[in-house]
Scaffold this active site. Structure first.
Site: not given
Length: 542
Positions: A225, A250, A340, A380, A385, A399
């Site tokens: 988002s 990111k 990762m 989250d 994640n 995240d």
């Protein structure tokens, strides 16, 4: 035409809808007499800097969104549906206030005229009426559902985040059409073309940002988002400095942070006027929480600090690993960290029972530790994640934008609610729920009983001695059956902290249910919470 005028169009359509359901023509005429549709022209979308607003379509690697939303009522099955994977497509993102206002205004007009057409058909008998006599259902035609989904996915930011937040609400409290919209929004995330992303990289890392990388994939492998993630390799100098080779970068979408407040105000106007959501969801409170969380999540320096903190907290953990931060290649809108390796949790269902038990047990353990040991939680729960590495038996955490702490007094009372639920003590559940803010004490008995019933259900996994089998549970259905009653009768919104907290717990429960994991919840709860110290220095008694 500005958003206010678009809302008037929506209001006119709503009046027509009411007419189709039996309202007199006089009411519609009065509304038209008090509504002025004359004035400013529609502002043009911003196309000079960012190209065509229509965007381009190109298929890339499939991915799931990073973001998910908090739940106002704790529903163990109201989490991320990772069974549905969405293909990503390139789509230019409106990045300034004028162009975003244009898109919200056009959505309002589209919904209004779509509803007007449907209402006219129903009034004339050309289309069947809603069996429940619900006039607002004229807004929920297939074309309007497509309009809403496409627009929220294109706007991203607050629009997509709020849609995701609302999507965790129990489906029984909403019409099937609303649930369909929110499910699509939850799984939708187009990516921004690199020409827009490159401006962010240059602004945050400097015009020579490419010098720090040996390679950089311009097509992202994940989108959400507020940002998207690119795969890259560090240059030799940076590799030696950080002992890292492959990294994930990111990058935040341009204009997302600056548009949060105006976007949420516009969305609230649309949702209120269209009457799309059921009563009792406390939209204003949901938007206030979304506003705060979005500002948090748009600050990647804050996320970098949270990532570093979790790295310290879990440094000696036998199962969980945290990516290493590349601090000198991160800033407010760019976050670079270790890439990762592991298997997405949606694929974990294919593992044998022992592995599924292992994953479910440690995910649940982490939730309890975050609350009552670390007092700091990554809220989250999106399955994207968590990555499971079968070779090392490690679970990588990703995240950290939604990480937050909780006040000690809140944790004290929340733990006492859970302990009362585990003990099956209805009066203690009611008392501590009131102290926590779930109840005012003035509720109708049906509301109090429904709330206490749902709290007792949540305590079931931790009440059972030995192993709790999430593959054979009835907690979710029992809790969900109480939600419509609570939506109708509750007098106060849930405590603000529980939006994010219940998001995490819902996700953990759902993951265990999907994995059909067998988890020693009772012993785990007792082991972790027995070490917790209350504000008065007392300990929990078992």
């Amino acid at each position: 035409m500005n958003l206010a005028e678009a809302i008037i169009v929506l209001g006119v359509a709503k009046k027509i809808a009411n007419l189709a359901a039996g309202e007199t023509l006089v009411g519609v005429v009065k509304h038209l007499q008090t509504s002025s549709l004359l004035g400013n022209s529609i502002p043009k979308a911003d196309t000079n800097e960012h190209g065509s607003e229509n965007g381009i379509q190109s298929e890339v690697q499939k991915s799931t969104p990073e973001e998910d939303m908090p739940s106002t009522a704790f529903d163990p099955e109201a989490g991320v549906s990772s069974d549905q994977i969405q293909e990503l497509h390139a789509s230019n993102m409106p990045s300034n206030r004028t162009s975003r206002l244009f898109h919200y205004g056009s959505l309002a007009i589209g919904l209004g005229f779509g509803a007007l057409g449907e209402a006219t058909k129903r009034w004339s008998g050309l289309s069947p009426s809603d069996p429940n006599g619900n006039a607002s259902s004229v807004f929920l035609t297939k074309s309007n559902i497509d309009r809403i989904t496409a627009k929220l996915s294109k706007m991203r930011g607050a629009a997509l985040k709020l849609g995701q937040m609302l999507s965790i609400q129990d489906s029984k409290s909403m019409s099937p059409e609303i649930s369909q919209i929110l499910q699509k929004v939850q799984n939708a995330a187009n990516y921004v073309p690199f020409k827009q992303i490159e401006r962010v990289l240059s602004r945050d890392l400097g015009h020579k940002w490419r010098d720090g990388f040996a390679s950089f994939e311009e097509t992202p492998f994940a989108a959400a988002s507020i940002g998207q993630v690119h795969s890259a390799e560090l240059c030799p100098e940076e590799q030696n400095k950080h002992s890292l080779y492959k990294v994930a970068v990111k990058v935040q979408y341009p204009g997302v942070a600056s548009s949060i407040d105006s976007d949420l105000d516009n969305l609230q106007s649309l949702l209120v006027m269209s009457n799309l959501l059921p009563r009792g969801m406390y939209l204003e409170n949901t938007i206030r929480v979304a506003r705060k969380e979005l500002h948090w999540e748009c600050d990647y320096r804050r996320e970098a600090e949270a990532m570093t903190k979790f790295g310290t907290l879990l440094a000696n953990d036998p199962v969980f690993v945290v990516p290493r931060l590349v601090e000198n290649m991160s800033n407010k809108m760019v976050l670079t960290a270790e890439h990762m390796q592991g298997t997405h949790m949606k694929n974990a269902m294919a593992y044998d029972q022992s592995v599924r038990d292992y994953i479910g047990t440690h995910i649940m353990r982490l939730c309890l530790q975050e609350l009552f040991e670390f007092e700091f939680m990554q809220t989250d729960p999106n399955w994207a994640n968590f990555l499971y590495n079968a070779k090392t038996r490690k679970i990588a955490l990703l995240d950290f934008g939604a990480s937050r702490s909780f006040e000690k007094q809140f944790l004290d009372r929340y733990l006492l609610v859970l302990k009362a639920a585990i003990d099956g003590d209805r009066e203690a559940c009611r008392h501590w729920s009131k102290e926590l803010g779930f109840l005012t004490g003035l509720e109708a008995e049906v509301m109090t009983q429904a709330h206490v019933d749902s709290v007792l259900e949540i305590g079931k996994p931790f009440r059972a001695q030995g192993i709790y089998d999430f593959g054979n549970q009835d907690v979710s259905s029992n809790v969900r059956s109480a939600i419509p009653v609570m939506l109708r009768h509750r007098l106060t919104p849930p405590p603000e902290e529980t939006y994010s907290l219940h998001r995490k717990l819902s996700g953990a429960f759902l993951l265990c249910i999907k994995l059909r994991a067998r988890v020693p919840c009772h012993d785990m709860f007792k082991d972790i919470t027995s070490k917790y110290t209350f504000c008065d220095n007392s300990k929990l008694q078992f």
